[in-house]
Design an enzyme around this catalytic site. Structure first.
Site, PDB file in Angstrom:
ATOM      1  N   SER A 174      52.929 -22.708  -0.061  1.00 19.26           N
ATOM      2  CA  SER A 174      52.844 -23.980   0.660  1.00 19.26           C
ATOM      3  C   SER A 174      54.183 -24.280   1.298  1.00 19.26           C
ATOM      4  O   SER A 174      55.227 -23.818   0.823  1.00 19.26           O
ATOM      5  CB  SER A 174      52.475 -25.102  -0.314  1.00 19.26           C
ATOM      6  N   TYR A 203      55.040 -29.566  -8.258  1.00 16.79           N
ATOM      7  CA  TYR A 203      54.206 -28.808  -7.319  1.00 16.79           C
ATOM      8  C   TYR A 203      55.082 -27.918  -6.433  1.00 16.79           C
ATOM      9  O   TYR A 203      54.798 -26.728  -6.248  1.00 16.79           O
ATOM     10  CB  TYR A 203      53.389 -29.754  -6.432  1.00 16.79           C
ATOM     11  N   LYS A 207      55.011 -23.761  -6.035  1.00 12.61           N
ATOM     12  CA  LYS A 207      54.787 -23.041  -4.774  1.00 12.61           C
ATOM     13  C   LYS A 207      55.963 -22.117  -4.448  1.00 12.61           C
ATOM     14  O   LYS A 207      55.773 -21.043  -3.881  1.00 12.61           O
ATOM     15  CB  LYS A 207      54.550 -24.034  -3.640  1.00 12.61           C
TER      16      LYS A 207
END
Length: 316
Positions: A174, A203, A207
């Site tokens: 991401s 998060y 990633k």
């Protein structure tokens, strides 16, 4: 200052990419090829499975929820006329990961494409995997790494049988990885320090971990024919945003693109002749080469993370 300007430019470029040159119509005939798509019951994974089926690949829909997966398989058949196959896989449970890999290897002797597509985004910080790891890192990184490691013999034998044309692992990362300054392995299990991190920071760290591990697979197994690459699929309309707060969700919605667009980059990597050249590469929307967070290129960090991951699965 220069680094900040570069970050902003990259963020804008990847949030508002130029029109894609590659399209699903450019995918070659995939007759005889076998693919696993994790998280193929919804979103980008489902769009990826749809395109693969439309070009005659045999597709395993790897997902946790059997009911939802079977509904997706039904819908995919209505759209493509092709039947995909359910593979029970809960990435937040290492025992389930092991069972899924073993079940696949009982059914198949080849694996041409592994799309490590599934992911968890911004759940409550107190949510953990079955073995007690941060839910995001445990699912997005540890679960996928273990699944890929267990499937390596099949991937490598397929690479040898196809002279390196197949045996590809595509890791969905991401743009959020650019927001991580590094990895803090001490907070990946239930620990007081972990509660001080926001779910968004956790998060971003997961990633970044996806990219680091992709690069490490590329370094360790590229000479044996494996192609391992990572990518930013783009800012997309999907179920991933379900845990975001209302204000964050409203802001994010302003830069979201159709879900189908997000499948393009990983399909480019997984299905085309150009994909043979993508070992160790980082891809950006839509089907372009890009540069990841510089931290992801740190080979020592890659070795450190790999060693940590190995330690976590010793007892499985």
């Amino acid at each position: 200052m220069v680094a900040s300007i570069s970050f902003v430019r990259n963020a804008i470029d990847q949030s508002f990419p130029p029109k894609a040159i590659f399209s699903v119509e450019d995918i070659p005939d995939l007759t005889g090829q076998i693919a696993i798509v994790t998280g193929a019951n919804a979103g980008v994974g489902k769009e990826t499975a749809k395109a693969l089926l439309n070009h005659n690949a045999k597709v395993y829909v790897a997902a946790r929820d059997k009911k939802r997966a079977e509904q997706a398989i039904k819908e995919l058949k209505e759209m493509t006329g092709k039947e995909s196959i359910f593979l029970q896989l809960d990435l937040s449970d290492l025992q389930s990961v092991k069972r899924a890999a073993e079940e696949f290897q009982r059914q198949e002797t080849q694996l041409h494409m592994l799309f490590n597509n599934a992911g968890v985004m911004a759940p409550p910080v107190d949510q953990l995997t079955k073995q007690g790891y941060d839910l995001q890192f445990g699912t997005n990184v540890l679960g996928h790494w273990y699944f890929t490691k267990l499937l390596l013999p099949t991937l490598l034998s397929t690479a040898r049988a196809t002279n390196g044309k197949s045996g590809r692992v595509i890791h969905t990362a991401s743009g959020a990885a650019d927001l991580a300054s590094g990895l803090k392995l001490e907070i990946l299990q239930d620990h007081p320090k972990r509660k001080k991190f926001s779910t968004e920071k956790l998060y971003a760290q997961s990633k970044l971990g996806n990219i680091i591990i992709s690069n490490e697979f590329a370094r360790r197994y590229g000479k044996e024919g494996l192609v391992s690459c990572s990518l930013n699929p783009g800012n997309l309309q999907s179920e991933l945003q379900r845990h975001l707060g209302p204000v964050t969700k409203a802001v994010v919605s302003l830069i979201l693109h159709p879900t189908a667009q997000g499948a393009l980059t990983q399909l480019w990597a997984g299905t085309t002749e150009e994909g043979v050249n993508m070992n160790g590469k980082y891809l950006i929307p839509w089907a372009r080469y890009g540069s990841p967070n510089p931290v992801a290129q740190d080979e020592n960090l890659g070795k450190e993370l790999w060693a940590w991951l190995e330690e976590q699965v010793k007892a499985v």
